[in-house]
Enzyme design. Structure first.
Site, mmCIF file in Angstrom:
data_model
loop_
_atom_site.group_PDB
_atom_site.id
_atom_site.type_symbol
_atom_site.label_atom_id
_atom_site.label_comp_id
_atom_site.label_asym_id
_atom_site.label_seq_id
_atom_site.Cartn_x
_atom_site.Cartn_y
_atom_site.Cartn_z
ATOM 1 C CB ILE A 158 35.057 -73.166 -169.386
ATOM 2 C CG1 ILE A 158 36.089 -72.017 -168.602
ATOM 3 C CG2 ILE A 158 34.042 -72.790 -170.134
ATOM 4 C CD1 ILE A 158 35.232 -71.303 -167.973
ATOM 5 C CD GLU A 363 25.917 -71.692 -162.643
ATOM 6 O OE1 GLU A 363 26.778 -70.751 -162.574
ATOM 7 O OE2 GLU A 363 25.463 -71.943 -163.860
ATOM 8 C CB THR A 365 30.516 -73.166 -152.933
ATOM 9 O OG1 THR A 365 30.955 -72.013 -152.288
ATOM 10 C CG2 THR A 365 31.865 -73.234 -153.628
#
Length: 379
Positions: A158, A363, A365
């Protein structure tokens, strides 16, 4: 190197000039220190927010700047060319504002001016330690408990974890699969929302992510974004735009590496002449410049589709795939152009080389991007 940009309005020219000025004044002198210490640049982001750069693609009525995505992505490119950690943070924050901006209730949307102004920094909690790319299998669960949702689980990787003021948390409120997923928005001071130690990264050390553990976290029922079971659709729509943001970061990083390698090749002499005049180096520089231009063209073509309200998901996957692969190749070649000097911290190319790798992973692979593109071709 000056990039030839075809901009639609004088306002867009002014915005990119402002971004370049801020990059020089606020970022260039700080990046090495922050990266060496692994310190999160919260105040730098607040400065960019007050300059209007943290809500660019959102409507003015919500506190944004109503800029086309084509322009917003070029802002990210400029920022990434100076400090990738800042550009990635701007991209993630812009992504984090999307659920409330697009699906939020009237009450939730009241916070948008502070979100888009950067006073409230956002985080996007989709990934989990065991889930990886299989976001539809997430296991963090939210169950109704009076006026609250009681949430238990762990989110991983995160960005802004421990520094964010609000967290988009994707949770399971129903059965298995995508249709059982919902989106909650939680304040940082939510009881039971527990940021963990930041990850120790190869690059992007100033913007290192952290796990977020949720232990009987109580989130008010009215913090559900959209309808129950709509979370996965919200997440995927946000990621389409987020992939363009990461592609823009990749283009900026690759452009910076190309510019630095070209400058070095002009100045460094061997065998009585600048090394850039040797075909082995000159051709390498030519390939680097060509790849960066191609990546930028693919990125902006996808952005124009989005700005026109046309489907752009597949083009976003292509742009993310190609641009981040280009960033990895170009930064590798930049190190090679500098030879031994490219491998020491006295020159920024070693940092750019380390940073480029993560862009092929975040975002979604690049293997996931290839799957998305292949499925669109084969049905």
């Amino acid at each position: 190197m000056t990039v030839d940009r075809m901009l639609p309005t004088p306002e867009a020219h002014d915005l990119l000039d402002l971004t370049s000025e801020l990059a020089t004044r606020e970022l260039a002198g700080k990046v090495d220190d922050y990266e060496a210490r692994g310190e999160f640049p919260r105040e730098v982001l607040r400065t960019l927010g007050r300059a209007g750069l943290l809500g660019l693609p959102y409507p003015e009525s919500d506190g944004g700047a109503a800029q086309p995505y084509e322009i917003y992505l070029q802002v990210l490119e400029i920022l990434a060319g100076t400090w990738l950690g800042i550009a990635e943070a701007v991209s993630v924050h812009t992504l984090s504002c999307f659920p409330v901006a697009a699906f939020g209730s009237e009450r939730q949307r009241k916070a948008l001016p502070e979100m888009l102004g950067g006073e409230l920094l956002g985080a996007y909690c989709l990934s989990e330690p065991q889930g990886g790319s299989d976001a539809a299998s997430l296991t963090t669960r939210a169950v109704p408990d009076g006026d609250d949702w009681l949430v238990n689980g762990t989110k991983a990787w995160i960005t802004h974890g421990g520094f964010a003021d609000f967290y988009n948390i994707f949770v399971r409120t129903g059965g298995p699969g995508p249709k059982g997923i919902s989106c909650l928005i939680a304040d940082a001071n939510t009881p039971g929302l527990l940021p963990q130690a930041r990850e120790r990264l190869m690059g992007l050390r100033s913007s290192a992510p952290a796990q977020i553990v949720l232990e009987d976290a109580r989130i008010p029922h009215d913090r559900l974004v959209g309808g129950e079971g709509e979370g996965f659709a919200i997440a995927m729509r946000a990621l389409d735009s987020g992939r363009l943001g990461i592609a823009a970061c990749a283009v900026g990083l690759a452009q910076a590496a190309t510019d630095y390698a070209v400058g070095y090749a002009r100045d460094r002499e061997q065998f009585g002449q600048p090394i850039g005049r040797f075909q082995g180096v000159g051709f390498m520089l030519a390939d680097m410049a060509t790849q960066v231009s191609a990546a930028r063209a693919l990125l902006l073509a996808a952005a124009r589709l989005k700005d026109a309200g046309r489907p752009f998901s597949i083009e976003a996957a292509k742009a993310k795939l190609f641009a981040t692969d280009v960033a990895m190749r170009v930064t590798t070649d930049a190190v090679q152009v500098l030879g031994g000097y490219g491998y020491v911290a006295d020159h920024p190319v070693e940092r750019w080389f380390r940073e480029a790798k993560v862009l092929q992973i975040v975002e979604g692979t690049n293997q996931i991007q290839r799957m998305v593109i292949a499925r669109s071709l084969t049905g």
